[in-house]
Design a protein around this motif. Structure first.
Motif, short mmCIF file in Angstrom:
data_model
loop_
_atom_site.label_atom_id
_atom_site.label_comp_id
_atom_site.label_asym_id
_atom_site.label_seq_id
_atom_site.Cartn_x
_atom_site.Cartn_y
_atom_site.Cartn_z
N ILE A 1 0.82 -1.21 0.00
CA ILE A 1 0.00 0.00 0.00
C ILE A 1 0.86 1.27 0.00
O ILE A 1 0.67 2.16 -0.85
N PRO A 2 1.83 1.45 0.93
CA PRO A 2 2.66 2.66 0.85
C PRO A 2 3.51 2.73 -0.42
O PRO A 2 3.77 3.82 -0.93
N VAL A 3 3.92 1.56 -0.93
CA VAL A 3 4.70 1.57 -2.18
C VAL A 3 3.85 2.09 -3.32
O VAL A 3 4.29 2.93 -4.13
N TYR A 4 2.60 1.57 -3.42
CA TYR A 4 1.70 2.05 -4.45
C TYR A 4 1.43 3.55 -4.29
O TYR A 4 1.40 4.31 -5.26
N TYR A 5 1.23 3.96 -3.03
CA TYR A 5 0.93 5.38 -2.78
C TYR A 5 2.09 6.28 -3.22
O TYR A 5 1.88 7.30 -3.89
N ILE A 6 3.30 5.92 -2.86
CA ILE A 6 4.46 6.74 -3.24
C ILE A 6 4.63 6.78 -4.75
O ILE A 6 4.87 7.83 -5.36
N ALA A 7 4.47 5.60 -5.40
CA ALA A 7 4.65 5.54 -6.85
C ALA A 7 3.61 6.38 -7.57
O ALA A 7 3.93 7.17 -8.48
N ILE A 8 2.34 6.24 -7.17
CA ILE A 8 1.28 7.01 -7.85
C ILE A 8 1.37 8.49 -7.51
O ILE A 8 1.09 9.36 -8.35
N SER A 9 1.79 8.80 -6.28
CA SER A 9 1.95 10.22 -5.91
C SER A 9 3.00 10.89 -6.78
O SER A 9 2.81 12.03 -7.27
N LYS A 10 4.11 10.22 -6.99
CA LYS A 10 5.17 10.79 -7.84
C LYS A 10 4.69 10.90 -9.28
O LYS A 10 5.00 11.90 -9.97
N LEU A 11 3.95 9.87 -9.74
CA LEU A 11 3.42 9.94 -11.10
C LEU A 11 2.42 11.07 -11.24
O LEU A 11 2.43 11.83 -12.24
N TRP A 12 1.55 11.25 -10.21
CA TRP A 12 0.57 12.33 -10.23
C TRP A 12 1.25 13.69 -10.19
O TRP A 12 0.86 14.61 -10.92
#
Length: 345
Positions: free
Chosen positions: A24-35
């Motif tokens: 979950i935090p990995v997905y959040y960090i990855a999508i946050s950077k992409l966003w």
């Protein structure tokens, strides 16, 4: 589900939960950077309030999607694993049930059903070889015991009769008479052991095939009347219910009752009362004692119940064998200073 698979599933579930928590935090960090990269590329600036809302939205969406797919994959894995394991482990549990129900005294072999799993086929073949060797050895021992006991009967009877004739010789001295009498007593004990071994062999070989309704109250009262001369200053307080019917062989029932009563008499001191009760469901015989008997050796062959009052070591073994033949439960306990033998029909 068997224990082995339950253990594996628990480990897999813990591992999958750990992966979920870390993802979950990995997905959040990855999508946050992409966003953030998309926002910078298009020169879009969000207010702090809008950024926090987007952050919570991202976290919630990522968490829900991850949990949904996690549950979906885990549920599918569990169902598939159960279905496969039932087929995979079915031959093993069939083999296990046959081994549990196997009885060495039943004179029957175990037949395993053929399967298509090489490992289980090899296991069944190895177990078959082991059981065949054990059955052959057991049969040889039984045949030897029966043959030896049968062949010893005649010479023992001849020797004992010769000793009796020798005792009647008037030319014997008192010392010689005592030696002959002691020898005769030893021969009598050997003869009893031989007869008991022969009886055990016949019971194990199922030579007492007759099975009928036996009113246990009648032979028990007859045995008590016959033993009245051996009581001396001891007594038996009996409570015998009439018409206690059991399914069995009358001869074996009489042998079982006689052995139990003789065992109680052997372990009862002078001036002591033996208590006996018979109901349609249970026989109980008790007598006072100073210490409990060794229950682990009590029904074994040639294991005396007590070192102070040794017997042939076969009486209670015969009782156990007869009870096993008719699926009766025989037990021993020591309570309130009394030895208690019980048989439930």
């Amino acid at each position: 589900m068997n224990k082995l698979l339950n253990k594996s599933l628990r480990r897999f579930t813990v591992y999958a939960g750990f992966v979920l928590a870390c993802s979950i935090p990995v997905y959040y960090i990855a999508i946050s950077k992409l966003w953030q990269y998309e926002l910078d590329e298009h020169n879009i600036i969000l207010t702090p309030e809008a950024g926090r809302e987007d952050t919570f939205l991202f976290i919630g969406a990522i968490t829900l999607l991850t949990v949904f797919f996690f549950v979906l994959i885990l549920g599918g894995f569990v169902l598939l694993n159960r279905k496969i394991s039932r087929r995979l482990w079915q031959p093993f549990y069939q083999t296990l049930e046959k081994i549990k129900s196997f009885d060495l005294n039943s004179n029957t072999t175990v037949k395993f059903e053929p399967g298509n799993i090489i490992e289980f086929e090899e296991l069944n073949a190895s177990i078959n070889k082991l059981l065949e060797r054990n059955i052959a050895t057991f049969r040889q021992q039984k045949e030897f015991t029966e043959n030896a006991s049968h062949e010893l009967q005649t010479p023992l009877a001849i020797v004992q009769s010769k000793m009796d004739l020798l005792l009647q010789d008037g030319a014997l001295t008192s010392a010689q008479s005592q030696i002959i009498e002691e020898t005769n007593n030893a021969l009598s004990r050997v003869s009893r052991i031989n007869k008991n071994l022969l009886l055990l062999a016949k019971i194990e070989n199922q030579q007492f095939l007759e099975k009928q309704q036996v009113n246990m109250s009648e032979p028990l009262q007859e045995i008590l009347d016959l033993l009245s001369g051996l009581l001396e200053d001891r007594s038996i307080e009996s409570n015998i219910s009439p018409n206690c019917i059991v399914e069995g062989n009358r001869i074996l029932v009489e042998v079982m009752l006689t052995n139990l009563l003789m065992n109680s008499l052997r372990h009862t001191e002078s001036g002591i009362k033996i208590e006996l009760s018979l109901s349609p469901v249970e026989l109980v015989i008790s007598n006072p004692g100073n210490y409990p008997l060794d229950g682990s050796k009590l029904f074994r062959r040639f294991s005396a119940a007590s070192s102070q009052t040794p017997g042939s070591g076969l009486g209670l073994s015969i009782v156990k064998e007869i009870c096993s033949r008719y699926n009766w439960d025989v037990g021993y306990s020591f309570a309130d200073g009394r030895h208690v033998f019980s048989i439930r029909f």
